[in-house]
Design an enzyme around this catalytic site. Sequence first.
Site, PDB file in Angstrom:
ATOM      1  CD  GLU A  85      -2.613  -7.039  -1.778  1.00  0.00           C
ATOM      2  OE1 GLU A  85      -3.025  -8.041  -2.405  1.00  0.00           O
ATOM      3  OE2 GLU A  85      -2.483  -5.928  -2.313  1.00  0.00           O
ATOM      4  CD1 TRP A 110      -7.151  -4.305  -6.326  1.00  0.00           C
ATOM      5  CD2 TRP A 110      -6.911  -5.461  -4.426  1.00  0.00           C
ATOM      6  NE1 TRP A 110      -6.831  -3.409  -5.325  1.00  0.00           N
ATOM      7  CE2 TRP A 110      -6.682  -4.098  -4.157  1.00  0.00           C
ATOM      8  CE3 TRP A 110      -6.829  -6.375  -3.386  1.00  0.00           C
ATOM      9  CZ2 TRP A 110      -6.360  -3.632  -2.880  1.00  0.00           C
ATOM     10  CZ3 TRP A 110      -6.516  -5.913  -2.111  1.00  0.00           C
ATOM     11  CH2 TRP A 110      -6.286  -4.566  -1.865  1.00  0.00           C
ATOM     12  CE1 TYR A 125      -5.069   0.152  -4.506  1.00  0.00           C
ATOM     13  CE2 TYR A 125      -4.710  -1.275  -6.406  1.00  0.00           C
ATOM     14  CZ  TYR A 125      -4.464  -0.953  -5.087  1.00  0.00           C
ATOM     15  OH  TYR A 125      -3.615  -1.725  -4.347  1.00  0.00           O
TER      16      TYR A 125
END
Length: 202
Positions: A52, A60, A30
């Site tokens: 988000e 995350w 990522y």
Amino acid sequence: MSAEDPGARPGPDGRLRCPWGLSADDYVAYHDAEWGRIVHGDDALYERLTLEAFQSGLSWLTILRRREGFRAAFAGFRIEEVAAFTEADEARLLADTGIIRNRAKIRAAVANAKVAAGLSEGDLDALIWSHAPDPARRPAPRSHADIPAVTAESTALAKDLKKRGFRFVGPTTAYALMQACGLVNDHLADCWVRERVHERPE
């Protein structure tokens, strides 16, 4: 720079990366291919905004590992389709183990799609990008300590989104969106990706 915050660190391939990008294999991919690279398009930005918001209060990595589940559950984050979701769809989402089953966040995601669907094509993209700061006025961070959690621009973006009816879009979430979608470049100064965020990922 302190010993506890050494800045960019070498990965298994020897390339220097932001330290968080080395903490898990999913993060390496990522970090290298997505984070900080420019994202445009209403649906694409709606997806990032939604993820988000779901990340709020969580790691995350938790979201990243469920991203395909989210995409399946939310019709590929196509705004028009999510905007048409009904209470039955919300019930389906609450029972879906492939996503984060948080009622308030699910309702916010659907409500935000309805708001976005009411905008003209390209308006969500233009609205978000209108808050991108001048990169020439942002020195490259040397360590994690140099990266803010909130900025004047993210506060203004959150306010602008809320004014239009978007939910779960506080200044911290707005700044995370700005980082992820390339409105700001918070790769550390020595990170190999920093100077390549405008290129196509390898």
